[in-house]
Each structure stands twice: as C-alpha cells, then as structure tokens.
Design a protein around this motif. Sequence first.
Motif, short mmCIF file in Angstrom:
data_model
loop_
_atom_site.label_atom_id
_atom_site.label_comp_id
_atom_site.label_asym_id
_atom_site.label_seq_id
_atom_site.Cartn_x
_atom_site.Cartn_y
_atom_site.Cartn_z
N ALA A 59 0.85 -1.19 0.00
CA ALA A 59 0.00 0.00 0.00
C ALA A 59 0.89 1.24 0.00
O ALA A 59 1.84 1.34 0.77
CB ALA A 59 -0.91 0.01 1.22
N ILE A 60 0.56 2.18 -0.89
CA ILE A 60 1.31 3.43 -1.01
C ILE A 60 0.39 4.54 -0.51
O ILE A 60 -0.64 4.84 -1.14
CB ILE A 60 1.71 3.70 -2.48
N ALA A 61 0.73 5.14 0.62
CA ALA A 61 -0.20 6.05 1.29
C ALA A 61 0.28 7.50 1.28
O ALA A 61 1.47 7.77 1.42
CB ALA A 61 -0.38 5.59 2.74
N SER A 62 -0.67 8.41 1.10
CA SER A 62 -0.37 9.84 1.26
C SER A 62 -1.62 10.59 1.64
O SER A 62 -2.73 10.26 1.22
CB SER A 62 0.26 10.42 -0.01
N GLY A 63 -1.42 11.61 2.45
CA GLY A 63 -2.51 12.41 2.97
C GLY A 63 -2.14 12.87 4.37
O GLY A 63 -1.07 12.54 4.88
N PRO A 64 -3.01 13.64 5.01
CA PRO A 64 -2.71 14.14 6.35
C PRO A 64 -2.30 13.03 7.32
O PRO A 64 -2.92 11.97 7.35
CB PRO A 64 -4.02 14.81 6.77
N GLN A 65 -1.28 13.29 8.13
CA GLN A 65 -0.76 12.30 9.07
C GLN A 65 -1.84 11.80 10.02
O GLN A 65 -1.92 10.60 10.30
CB GLN A 65 0.40 12.91 9.87
N ALA A 66 -2.68 12.69 10.49
CA ALA A 66 -3.72 12.30 11.44
C ALA A 66 -4.71 11.33 10.80
O ALA A 66 -5.18 10.38 11.45
CB ALA A 66 -4.45 13.53 11.97
N VAL A 67 -5.03 11.56 9.53
CA VAL A 67 -5.94 10.66 8.82
C VAL A 67 -5.27 9.31 8.61
O VAL A 67 -5.89 8.25 8.76
CB VAL A 67 -6.38 11.26 7.47
N PHE A 68 -3.98 9.34 8.28
CA PHE A 68 -3.22 8.09 8.10
C PHE A 68 -3.27 7.24 9.36
O PHE A 68 -3.52 6.02 9.28
CB PHE A 68 -1.78 8.41 7.72
N GLU A 69 -3.04 7.84 10.49
CA GLU A 69 -3.04 7.08 11.74
C GLU A 69 -4.41 6.49 12.01
O GLU A 69 -4.53 5.40 12.57
CB GLU A 69 -2.61 7.99 12.90
#
Length: 298
Positions: free
Chosen positions: A133-143
């Motif tokens: 999985a390649i993830a990007s976006g706000p850190q808080a949303v990622f967590e």
Amino acid sequence: MTAGFIGTGNMGLPLATHILDHEKSMSVYDVDISATQTLAEKQAHIAASPVEVASQAETVFACLPSVDSFRAVGAGPDGVIHGTAIKTFVNLGTMGTEAVGEIEHVLGAKGIDVFDCPITGGTQRAWDKTITAIASGPQAVFERVKPLIEAFAGEVFYIGDQVGQAQVVKMVNNMMSLTNLASCLEGMVLGAKAGIDVEKMLAVINSGSGQNSASLTKVPRHVMNRKFDLGGPMYISQKDVTLWRDEVERLGVTQWVGNTVHHLLMQACAMGYGPGDMTELAKVIEKMSDVEIPKTRE
C-alpha cells in the motif's frame, strides 16, 4: 459500522474480504452484485448504492477501474458525498493526481477527509495479504485508517502528507512494471525468431543482469504456457499509461522509454486487445514480428 467498501472486482474483492475479516461487519457495494456474493456469505451488508455505504460506514474504501467511476462514486448523484455517516474516503486505485485532487476538494468542502492509498502487487498477493500500500494524505488521517489498511497490506509506505503524492509513486511503479513486461516479451520474441530455446534463454536472463519481475513471474507463469491469465485487463494498463502520460506533461519531464511503452499499450488496445489480459501484449509483438513464443509449460 466502521468500514465500507465500494468496488469488489478482481483486486477489490480480496481487500474487502480481509477488512471484513478484521472488522466482522462491513457495508459493500459493486455495480455487479454477483461480485459481492462471497462477502454476503460472510455476513457483509450488500448496499444498493455508494451513498448507502457512506450512510452506514465512517471509513469508505474504493477500489475502482476508471477515473469516471471514481468521480461518480465520490461526488456523483449517488456518490459517497451524500452519505450521512462517512468521515473518511480512501482511494485504493490509480486515478492520477488531477482526479484525486478534485475529489479531495469537493468532499473536503463537506467535511469528509480524503486519503490516497493505491495498492500494488497483483491479485494473488492481495489474497495473500502481502500486497503493498502506497499512502499519502494528512498524518492524522493516516493514523486513523492505518489499522484497516494493515488488515490487507503486507507493507504500508507513507509517502507524505499531500493527497496525490502516492499517485505519482504508483504511476512510476506501473510504468516501470509495464516496461519490464514489454522488454521481456520483446526479448522472448527475438529469441524465438532466432530459433533459440526460449526456456534456456529465460534461465540465462533470470540468472543474469536482465532479470526483472516479468522474467521471474509474469512471463514464465502466464505467457510460456500460453494461458495469458495474470488477471489484469489490458484496458486498465491503458488507463494507467494514459494517467502517467498526463503527469509527464503536467510536470514537463522527459521520458523516452516510457513514451515508447505508452505507444505500445495504445496500439495493443487499438488492435482489439483491450478486454484481454495484459500479458496478451505478447500477441501484439508476435503479430508484428511474424513469430510466436512457443508453449513450453502447462
């Protein structure tokens, strides 16, 4: 209900299955209701529309085949934007930076977070839970969504805090993968035309510097047996190289090899191979070369 899933085709079904196993309940939608049958048997709720999923789940994943379907699911008349429960919309497909940026803007205006998480590795790895999985976006949303992503992914790479960054990485990965496939197929066709034992040639390549993912798996498992059954439709590859080309033009970078592979994929679809498996690219090269890679495996 925490999770929902839209798009349960070849790639989406295993991902949705793993999330369901993790969460024990989930709302699911696909335009082809038969694609949701195994999930229904595992007690998933089968929704009648994307908006129904988004009215039952806080985090909605989408694994869709085209940019048009992505835009429709995100912000169309029956899109998740109209859902009453959704807080986060997670894109698992290759949709390009323009489309994900549009959906981020439109859904963001409604207070819905958008997270970018394209996946790579193929259908079998999706079932094996070893997909990347390649993830990007706000850190808080990622967590917040990371536990659900880890339910189906073997590795999760967080690229950065901007939606769309993961798309660029995925497009580069896709083009490199397709380039490997095209170059390996050209090599096999050249060897066949020269009268070389293609199995011996492949063994040399895989023990030398020419080895790549195509020579190690795709060609021996799906071309040398003439089954052409990797599981990825050619039209999806065409979509991927078109998005790659759009990004190249947007950024103004030089990509000589990629452009050649782009032209080859466009030619393949123009010749009618779009609905077929991506490994049928071999047939295009064979046809142009007046030779066939012999069947050497069952």
